[in-house]
Design a protein around this motif. Structure first.
Motif, mmCIF file in Angstrom:
data_model
loop_
_atom_site.group_PDB
_atom_site.id
_atom_site.type_symbol
_atom_site.label_atom_id
_atom_site.label_comp_id
_atom_site.label_asym_id
_atom_site.label_seq_id
_atom_site.Cartn_x
_atom_site.Cartn_y
_atom_site.Cartn_z
ATOM 1 N N PRO A 10 0.905 -1.225 -0.082
ATOM 2 C CA PRO A 10 -0.150 0.038 -0.449
ATOM 3 C C PRO A 10 0.860 1.074 -0.337
ATOM 4 O O PRO A 10 2.009 0.816 0.746
ATOM 5 N N SER A 24 -4.124 11.679 -8.639
ATOM 6 C CA SER A 24 -3.435 10.943 -8.175
ATOM 7 C C SER A 24 -3.259 10.002 -7.063
ATOM 8 O O SER A 24 -2.177 10.100 -6.601
ATOM 9 N N THR A 25 -4.137 8.938 -6.530
ATOM 10 C CA THR A 25 -3.439 8.434 -4.849
ATOM 11 C C THR A 25 -3.030 7.533 -5.836
ATOM 12 O O THR A 25 -4.089 6.544 -6.185
ATOM 13 N N VAL A 27 -2.352 3.209 -6.121
ATOM 14 C CA VAL A 27 -2.728 2.040 -5.540
ATOM 15 C C VAL A 27 -1.763 1.057 -4.796
ATOM 16 O O VAL A 27 -2.215 0.828 -3.576
ATOM 17 N N GLY A 28 -0.665 1.218 -4.611
ATOM 18 C CA GLY A 28 0.738 0.703 -4.578
ATOM 19 C C GLY A 28 1.354 0.505 -4.764
ATOM 20 O O GLY A 28 2.023 1.381 -5.982
ATOM 21 N N PRO A 52 -4.433 4.272 -10.406
ATOM 22 C CA PRO A 52 -5.737 3.214 -10.636
ATOM 23 C C PRO A 52 -6.310 4.882 -11.654
ATOM 24 O O PRO A 52 -7.211 4.213 -12.116
#
Length: 175
Positions: A10, A24-25, A27-28, A52
């Protein structure tokens, strides 16, 4: 790219600039082995950040990966050069494909910007009263209309069209 999702670590980092106007953040992150060609064989473990959203790139190499490979990108020529066991390894991009993807990316970003602007205008319009939404009548000139200063004079713009004039400061010389 197929990989085991259990290897995904993560991440709460965000990044910007891949798709204009959006962030964007992750996903991992996942660490995968990357192996060169038969002529320049070597295997390195590279950390890939999984995002993502869809892009036209299969992978985006950031500064850590470029530093690890001692790679030098040339964005103008879509060329990536790096040292390899048997000389310099050159990886070339397809300029026409890149141009068509970039054009599509710009069009998408512009459409998103227009959509955001329309949403902001609609939201601002909802906050206005009916009096504020009324169009002013043409009978009364708005107070903000410009009026010529008394220190101006009209000059003819063209000898062939004496009716076409412009107002200039009266104290300007004719030079």
């Amino acid at each position: 790219m197929g990989f085991d999702m259990t290897k995904l670590v993560p991440s709460d980092q965000a990044f910007y600039g891949i798709i204009p106007g959006t962030g964007s953040t992750l996903v991992g992150k996942v660490t995968l082995p990357v192996t060169g060609t038969r002529d320049n064989y070597c295997t390195e473990s590279i950390i890939f950040e999984v995002a993502p959203f869809e892009t036209f790139y299969h992978a985006i190499l950031g500064r850590p990966a470029l530093a690890k490979f001692m790679a030098i990108p040339n964005h103008t020529y879509l060329l990536l050069k790096m040292p390899a066991p048997n000389g310099v390894l050159s990886i070339r991009g397809d300029i026409q494909t890149s141009h068509s993807y970039e054009t599509e990316n710009i069009n998408t970003a512009e459409a998103l910007e227009r959509s955001n602007n329309q949403a902001m205008v609609a939201q601002a319009a909802k906050a206005l009263t009916m009096d504020q939404l009324q169009k002013p009548s043409n009978n009364s000139a708005p107070e903000s209309q410009l009026h010529p200063n008394s220190q101006t004079k009209a000059i003819v713009l063209s000898d062939n069209h004496p009716d076409k004039t412009a107002l200039i400061g009266a104290d300007l010389d004719s030079a």
